[in-house]
Design a protein around this motif. Structure first.
Motif, short mmCIF file in Angstrom:
data_model
loop_
_atom_site.label_atom_id
_atom_site.label_comp_id
_atom_site.label_asym_id
_atom_site.label_seq_id
_atom_site.Cartn_x
_atom_site.Cartn_y
_atom_site.Cartn_z
N VAL A 166 0.69 -1.26 -0.01
CA VAL A 166 0.11 0.00 -0.04
C VAL A 166 0.71 1.28 -0.03
O VAL A 166 0.73 2.38 -0.83
CB VAL A 166 -0.76 -0.16 1.10
CG1 VAL A 166 -1.65 1.46 1.24
CG2 VAL A 166 -2.10 -1.16 0.95
N ILE A 167 1.99 1.40 0.96
CA ILE A 167 2.78 2.40 0.80
C ILE A 167 3.43 2.62 -0.53
O ILE A 167 3.62 3.61 -1.21
CB ILE A 167 3.99 2.44 1.66
CG1 ILE A 167 3.43 2.34 3.11
CG2 ILE A 167 5.08 2.99 1.63
CD1 ILE A 167 4.41 1.96 4.39
N GLN A 168 4.04 1.50 -1.17
CA GLN A 168 4.45 1.71 -2.41
C GLN A 168 3.44 2.10 -3.60
O GLN A 168 3.89 3.14 -4.52
CB GLN A 168 5.01 0.23 -3.05
CG GLN A 168 5.84 0.49 -4.42
CD GLN A 168 7.02 1.41 -4.33
OE1 GLN A 168 7.78 1.31 -3.37
NE2 GLN A 168 6.93 2.45 -5.35
N SER A 169 2.34 1.69 -3.53
CA SER A 169 1.14 2.22 -4.35
C SER A 169 0.94 3.72 -4.17
O SER A 169 0.60 4.54 -5.30
CB SER A 169 -0.22 1.60 -4.23
OG SER A 169 -0.88 2.02 -2.81
N LEU A 208 -8.29 -1.01 11.68
CA LEU A 208 -7.36 -0.42 10.86
C LEU A 208 -7.84 0.30 9.63
O LEU A 208 -8.68 -0.10 9.15
CB LEU A 208 -6.20 -1.59 10.66
CG LEU A 208 -5.48 -2.10 11.75
CD1 LEU A 208 -4.55 -3.34 11.13
CD2 LEU A 208 -4.78 -1.41 12.71
N LYS A 209 -7.19 1.17 9.24
CA LYS A 209 -7.53 1.93 8.01
C LYS A 209 -7.01 1.43 6.82
O LYS A 209 -7.39 2.27 5.89
CB LYS A 209 -7.20 3.55 8.32
CG LYS A 209 -7.77 4.06 9.66
CD LYS A 209 -7.29 5.55 9.68
CE LYS A 209 -8.14 6.43 10.69
NZ LYS A 209 -7.77 7.83 10.91
N ILE A 210 -6.28 0.25 6.76
CA ILE A 210 -5.72 0.04 5.62
C ILE A 210 -6.68 -0.31 4.60
O ILE A 210 -6.36 -0.09 3.40
CB ILE A 210 -4.79 -1.17 5.97
CG1 ILE A 210 -3.80 -1.58 4.87
CG2 ILE A 210 -5.63 -2.61 6.60
CD1 ILE A 210 -2.76 -0.81 4.72
N LEU A 211 -7.83 -0.85 4.61
CA LEU A 211 -8.86 -1.22 3.73
C LEU A 211 -9.69 -0.02 3.35
O LEU A 211 -10.30 0.03 2.51
CB LEU A 211 -9.67 -2.39 4.19
CG LEU A 211 -9.15 -3.55 4.33
CD1 LEU A 211 -10.25 -4.77 4.81
CD2 LEU A 211 -8.27 -4.08 3.12
N SER A 212 -9.52 1.10 4.01
CA SER A 212 -9.79 2.36 3.48
C SER A 212 -9.05 3.05 2.76
O SER A 212 -9.52 3.69 1.89
CB SER A 212 -10.28 3.32 5.22
OG SER A 212 -10.79 4.58 4.75
N LEU A 213 -7.76 2.97 2.99
CA LEU A 213 -6.82 3.63 2.05
C LEU A 213 -6.92 2.87 1.02
O LEU A 213 -6.58 3.48 -0.14
CB LEU A 213 -5.44 3.61 2.71
CG LEU A 213 -5.11 4.09 3.87
CD1 LEU A 213 -3.89 4.21 4.55
CD2 LEU A 213 -5.44 5.43 4.14
N GLY A 214 -7.04 1.38 0.91
CA GLY A 214 -7.29 0.48 -0.39
C GLY A 214 -5.95 -0.24 -0.72
O GLY A 214 -4.92 0.26 -0.71
#
Length: 383
Positions: A94-97, A223-229
């Motif tokens: 996600v960070i790389q995206s 966690l917000k990871i699935l909100s960030l996508g």
């Protein structure tokens, strides 16, 4: 990996701190809004007034983000502290995206944008082109006249939200290319949109039954990871959205033809890099209405060359297969802005109670309508 309560709390605590920092860093990165031309309506008018002889000169909102500094902060996030391998892998990707999205953001309106778009979204392959050409050989359907305007569409959307318990705000917007889009929990309706009742219902199942729903589900996660996508979640999210149009019974061949035309337009844009050439290809070779041809062409040329639109047809094909293969587990893809490539990781995280099962299930998935056998046959023929 089975975690005891103490280990799980430690994991959530560590991941949560990183999650919060990541969310703050990427909060203002919105490629879709950033590539929307500020002068779309006036450039469309100028294009038609000059009988298709001029190239639109789209203007975009300037961004104020310090791209270099944001990249440094993203790469500095201590994801190595996350003990769960699958979760750590997801954060890393996600960070790389988002780093890749920053490259897109800072190149909007320049030739580099096409390169960055290709690097992130890719381009149609021979299978995509074959599927598109197959669909474009199907006869167009004659539907009802588009007798609902933007106000009526907004009212229909509001009723749909109330009926299904979705919290979202509906607004009419006069700067859009698409008929509708969801940004957070805000649903924007194009002020110039006109459609019939069947298409309006399909739009509700697409935008509200998937895009708004997965936003709401992501907000229930610890966690917000699935909100960030997840990276490249466009393919899966749009695939599910089109599947829900299909399952709801508000589907037609013209919808598939539109997805196919987007593939052809992306291929033309990459090859020709000339707005007029792509527009005339749609208009003259595929008999597309002038306004529709301009909209499709603008979608793929915005920003300097946006290849995303070919993923709708590919996503539908992939998700249709997943729907048939995954069984009840398919609904786990509704837990947030997921991508099918990360399905096993997300499934494990939900089973381990690190993430939550989706609160809302798309109504078309929960109670699918009887499938039209012709549409079902055509969809199953996609490679």
């Amino acid at each position: 990996m089975t975690l005891n309560d103490s280990d799980k709390q430690d994991l959530i605590s560590v991941a949560g701190a990183i999650d919060q920092q990541l969310s703050l860093l990427v909060d203002n990165i919105d490629i879709l809004s950033s590539v929307t031309p500020l002068n779309y309506q006036s450039e469309r008018q100028r294009f038609f007034e000059n009988r298709f002889s001029v190239e639109p000169e789209f203007v975009y909102q300037e961004h104020t983000l310090d791209v270099h500094q944001t990249k440094r902060h993203l790469y500095a996030l201590p994801i190595e502290r996350i003990s769960h391998h699958g979760l750590r892998h997801l954060y890393s990707d996600v960070i790389q995206s988002y780093v890749d999205k920053l490259d897109q953001l800072c190149s909007i309106g320049t030739p580099d944008f096409l390169y960055n778009s290709l690097r992130y979204y890719g381009e149609p392959d021979s299978k995509d082109i074959s599927n598109a050409n197959f669909l474009l050989h199907l006869p167009a359907e004659v539907g009802e006249a588009p007798n609902y305007d933007a106000v009526s569409i907004a009212e229909f959307m509001q009723t749909f939200c109330v009926e299904h318990g979705y919290e979202g705000t509906i607004e009419i917007n006069n700067t859009m290319i698409a008929n509708a889009l969801v940004a957070g929990t805000k649903v924007k309706i194009n002020a110039t949109a006109r459609m019939n009742r069947n298409d309006m219902a399909a739009l509700a199942h697409h935008e509200l039954g998937v895009h708004l729903l997965t936003t709401l589900n992501s907000q229930t996660q610890p966690l917000k990871i699935l909100s960030l996508g997840c990276p490249l979640n466009t393919k899966t999210q749009e695939g599910i959205a089109i599947l829900c149009e299909f399952l709801s019974g508000h589907f037609n061949i013209n919808r598939l033809r539109t997805l196919a035309l987007r593939v052809i337009a992306v291929e033309s844009m990459i090859r020709e890099r000339d707005f007029r050439t792509t527009f005339l290809l749609l208009k003259e070779q595929h008999n597309v209405d002038d306004n529709v041809a301009f909209t499709i062409t603008s979608r793929v040329y915005r920003g300097g060359g946006y290849t995303k639109d070919y993923l709708y047809l590919r996503g539908f094909s992939e998700i249709l297969n997943a729907y048939e293969q995954f069984g009840e587990d398919f609904t786990l893809l509704l837990a947030g802005k997921t991508e099918i490539r990360y399905f096993e990781i997300i499934k494990n995280l939900i089973e381990e109670n690190i993430l939550c099962s989706p609160k809302y299930i798309s109504p078309a998935v929960a109670s699918p309508a009887q499938a039209n056998p012709i549409y079902k046959y055509i969809a199953s023929a996609l490679k």
